[in-house]
Design a protein around this motif. Structure first.
Motif, mmCIF file in Angstrom:
data_model
loop_
_atom_site.group_PDB
_atom_site.id
_atom_site.type_symbol
_atom_site.label_atom_id
_atom_site.label_comp_id
_atom_site.label_asym_id
_atom_site.label_seq_id
_atom_site.Cartn_x
_atom_site.Cartn_y
_atom_site.Cartn_z
ATOM 1 N N PHE A 301 0.836 -1.206 0.000
ATOM 2 C CA PHE A 301 0.000 0.000 0.000
ATOM 3 C C PHE A 301 0.870 1.255 0.000
ATOM 4 O O PHE A 301 0.629 2.196 -0.779
ATOM 5 N N ARG A 302 1.888 1.293 0.851
ATOM 6 C CA ARG A 302 2.767 2.466 0.926
ATOM 7 C C ARG A 302 3.522 2.667 -0.386
ATOM 8 O O ARG A 302 3.735 3.810 -0.819
ATOM 9 N N ASP A 303 3.915 1.583 -1.028
ATOM 10 C CA ASP A 303 4.608 1.690 -2.314
ATOM 11 C C ASP A 303 3.722 2.360 -3.360
ATOM 12 O O ASP A 303 4.176 3.218 -4.128
ATOM 13 N N VAL A 304 2.468 1.965 -3.388
ATOM 14 C CA VAL A 304 1.532 2.544 -4.350
ATOM 15 C C VAL A 304 1.310 4.024 -4.069
ATOM 16 O O VAL A 304 1.317 4.861 -4.982
ATOM 17 N N GLU A 305 1.121 4.371 -2.803
ATOM 18 C CA GLU A 305 0.892 5.770 -2.448
ATOM 19 C C GLU A 305 2.102 6.632 -2.818
ATOM 20 O O GLU A 305 1.946 7.774 -3.267
ATOM 21 N N ALA A 306 3.290 6.097 -2.619
ATOM 22 C CA ALA A 306 4.498 6.858 -2.927
ATOM 23 C C ALA A 306 4.640 7.085 -4.432
ATOM 24 O O ALA A 306 5.097 8.145 -4.870
ATOM 25 N N GLU A 307 4.244 6.103 -5.221
ATOM 26 C CA GLU A 307 4.397 6.207 -6.674
ATOM 27 C C GLU A 307 3.274 6.994 -7.339
ATOM 28 O O GLU A 307 3.514 7.761 -8.274
ATOM 29 N N ASP A 308 2.036 6.799 -6.868
ATOM 30 C CA ASP A 308 0.885 7.347 -7.595
ATOM 31 C C ASP A 308 -0.200 7.769 -6.609
ATOM 32 O O ASP A 308 -1.285 7.204 -6.576
ATOM 33 N N LEU A 309 0.100 8.787 -5.822
ATOM 34 C CA LEU A 309 -0.808 9.229 -4.763
ATOM 35 C C LEU A 309 -2.190 9.589 -5.310
ATOM 36 O O LEU A 309 -3.211 9.258 -4.711
ATOM 37 N N HIS A 310 -2.214 10.267 -6.456
ATOM 38 C CA HIS A 310 -3.475 10.773 -6.988
ATOM 39 C C HIS A 310 -4.187 9.773 -7.903
ATOM 40 O O HIS A 310 -5.284 10.054 -8.387
ATOM 41 N N LYS A 311 -3.555 8.637 -8.160
ATOM 42 C CA LYS A 311 -4.132 7.543 -8.965
ATOM 43 C C LYS A 311 -4.493 8.008 -10.373
ATOM 44 O O LYS A 311 -5.588 7.758 -10.883
ATOM 45 N N ILE A 312 -3.514 8.641 -11.004
ATOM 46 C CA ILE A 312 -3.670 9.035 -12.401
ATOM 47 C C ILE A 312 -2.522 8.472 -13.244
ATOM 48 O O ILE A 312 -2.373 8.833 -14.411
ATOM 49 N N GLY A 313 -1.730 7.571 -12.643
ATOM 50 C CA GLY A 313 -0.619 6.950 -13.342
ATOM 51 C C GLY A 313 -0.832 5.463 -13.497
ATOM 52 O O GLY A 313 -1.880 5.007 -13.951
ATOM 53 N N ARG A 314 0.145 4.687 -13.062
ATOM 54 C CA ARG A 314 0.047 3.235 -13.202
ATOM 55 C C ARG A 314 -1.165 2.659 -12.482
ATOM 56 O O ARG A 314 -1.771 1.687 -12.923
ATOM 57 N N TYR A 315 -1.539 3.274 -11.376
ATOM 58 C CA TYR A 315 -2.649 2.762 -10.569
ATOM 59 C C TYR A 315 -3.890 3.648 -10.716
ATOM 60 O O TYR A 315 -4.602 3.904 -9.748
ATOM 61 N N MET A 316 -4.147 4.090 -11.934
ATOM 62 C CA MET A 316 -5.267 5.005 -12.161
ATOM 63 C C MET A 316 -6.561 4.424 -11.605
ATOM 64 O O MET A 316 -6.831 3.232 -11.674
ATOM 65 N N SER A 317 -7.374 5.336 -11.054
ATOM 66 C CA SER A 317 -8.611 4.925 -10.413
ATOM 67 C C SER A 317 -9.640 6.042 -10.530
ATOM 68 O O SER A 317 -9.336 7.145 -10.995
ATOM 69 N N THR A 318 -10.843 5.736 -10.100
ATOM 70 C CA THR A 318 -11.914 6.741 -10.124
ATOM 71 C C THR A 318 -11.795 7.733 -8.975
ATOM 72 O O THR A 318 -12.536 8.715 -8.926
#
Length: 338
Positions: A301-318
Motif C-alpha cells: 500500500f505504501r509503495d503505491v501511495e508513494a508512486e501514484d498518490l493521486h491515482k492518475i498513473g500506473r494505478y489510475m482509479s476513479t
C-alpha cells in the motif's frame, strides 16, 4: 488454523467508522471480505449509507450461512454451489429493503440500491469452496490469485485522468484538479451544473474527445456507444445500467438485492488438505503484498501511495488520495492453516 492476521481501515480520515468494507472471520468454518459500493447520493438504510448497509447485511448473512452448515434442520442454508450462495445473499439484502419500506423505490431506481462485492472462502467438509462477485480478491498458497477487475472502471478512471491532465495543463493546483476531475467522473460530462467551469461547452467537448480517444486505445474491443454512455453519464448516472446485465460488453456483477447472472459468479474449489494459506483482500489494495501478512500488504500500500498518490498513473482509479481521505477503504485477511 495455525495463524491469522487481519487489517481494515476506512478511507475517510475523520470518520473511520464509515468504513464500507466488512470481514467475516469464523475459524474452521469460513472467511470473507465484503466491499460496500461508495454511496452515490446519500441514501441510507438501517442508519447507514447504502454501501455500508449492503456490506454489513451480507456480512451477517454469511455468518448465519456458515453457522448453518451441517445442520439438518436448516436444509435451505446448506451449500449448494456458488449461484445458490449468491442468490441467498441477494435475498438477504432484499429483505432489508422490505424492512425499510424501500422495495418499490429500489425496483424503480437503481441509484437508490445498496451494493457490495464479496469474496468468500468457506470450509465445506474436506473442501475449501470459494465464491466471488465483484473485484475483491483471493490468493491461495501465495501464488494462486483470483480477482476479477472490471474494464468499466478503466473507462471512468481514464475519464478522470484526462480531466485531471486537462486542468493541470491550465496551471490549476492539485486540489482543484482533483475536485474538477471528480465532478466529471461522478456526474459525467452531460450532467454538470449550469454555470460550472466543467459545464463550459468547449471544456466538455475537449474532455469528451480526449477521454473517448484514450478509451479506444486502451480498450479497442469495447463498443464506442458503451464508452460514450459512461463518459456522458459518469458513475452516478450511467454505471448502474451495466450492473447485473449481460448484453453490454462492459457489464459486471454486484450484490444489490436483485438477481446476479451466473456469468458474474466466480467459483473455485480446493481440497482443504492442499491449502497452506488463504488471503482475502478488498480492491483498496492496488498491489499485492510480496508475502503473507499485514506487514507485507501494508508495505505494498505504501509503495503505491508513494508512486501514484493521486491515482492518475500506473494505478489510475476513479478516486485518489487527498488531504481528507485515502483513495479507498482497504481490508486484508490472511489465514495460515499449516
Amino acid at each position: 488454523m495455525k495463524h491469522m492476521e487481519a487489517f481494515s481501515l476506512g478511507k475517510k480520515f475523520s470518520a473511520p467508522e464509515a468504513n464500507e468494507d466488512s470481514l467475516v472471520i469464523m475459524p474452521n468454518r469460513g472467511y470473507a471480505v465484503i466491499d460496500g459500493v461508495t454511496d452515490r447520493n446519500g441514501t441510507r438504510y438501517d442508519g447507514m449509507l447504502s454501501g455500508q448497509f449492503a456490506s454489513r447485511t451480507v456480512q451477517a448473512a454469511i455468518e448465519t450461512f456458515l453457522l448453518a452448515q451441517g445442520d439438518p434442520g436448516q436444509p435451505d442454508l446448506q451449500y449448494a454451489g456458488g449461484q445458490h450462495f449468491v442468490d441467498y445473499l441477494g435475498r438477504a439484502i432484499h429483505a432489508r429493503y422490505q424492512a425499510n419500506d424501500a422495495v418499490a423505490a429500489v425496483e424503480a431506481d437503481w441509484k437508490l440500491r445498496g451494493g457490495c462485492t464479496v469474496m468468500a472462502a468457506m470450509i465445506i467438509g474436506d473442501r475449501l469452496e470459494v465464491v466471488a462477485v465483484g473485484d475483491s480478491g483471493l490468493r491461495i498458497n501465495g501464488d494462486d490469485v483470483l480477482q476479477v477487475l472490471k474494464p468499466l472502471d478503466d473507462v471512468t478512471a481514464i475519464m478522470r485522468r484526462e480531466t485531471w491532465r486537462y486542468f493541470e495543463a491550465l496551471g490549476r493546483d492539485l486540489a482543484t484538479c482533483d475536485q474538477l476531475a471528480a465532478l466529471i467522473t461522478w456526474q459525467g460530462t452531460r450532467h454538470q451544473a449550469e454555470g460550472a467551469e466543467t459545464a463550459a461547452p468547449d471544456v466538455i467537448a475537449e474532455i469528451e474527445r480526449r477521454s473517448i480517444e484514450a478509451c479506444r486505445a486502451h480498450l479497442p474491443s469495447i463498443p464506442e456507444a458503451e464508452i460514450e454512455a459512461l463518459v456522458h453519464g459518469g458513475i452516478c448516472f450511467a454505471q448502474g445500467d451495466f450492473q447485473n446485465v449481460t448484453d453490454p460488453v462492459l457489464g459486471y456483477g454486484g450484490l444489490d438485492g436483485f438477481a446476479v447472472p451466473q456469468r458474474y459468479v466466480e467459483t473455485r474449489s480446493y481440497a482443504l488438505a492442499d491449502i497452506e494459506t488463504i488471503e482475502l483482500f478488498s480492491d483498496g489494495y492496488f498491489k499485492l503484498g510480496d508475502g503473507f501478512g499485514v506487514a507485507a500488504w501494508e508495505q505494498a500500500f505504501r509503495d503505491v501511495e508513494a508512486e501514484d498518490l493521486h491515482k492518475i498513473g500506473r494505478y489510475m482509479s476513479t478516486k485518489g488520495t487527498t488531504e481528507i481521505a485515502l483513495t479507498d477503504d482497504r481490508t486484508y485477511l490472511g489465514v495460515r492453516l499449516k
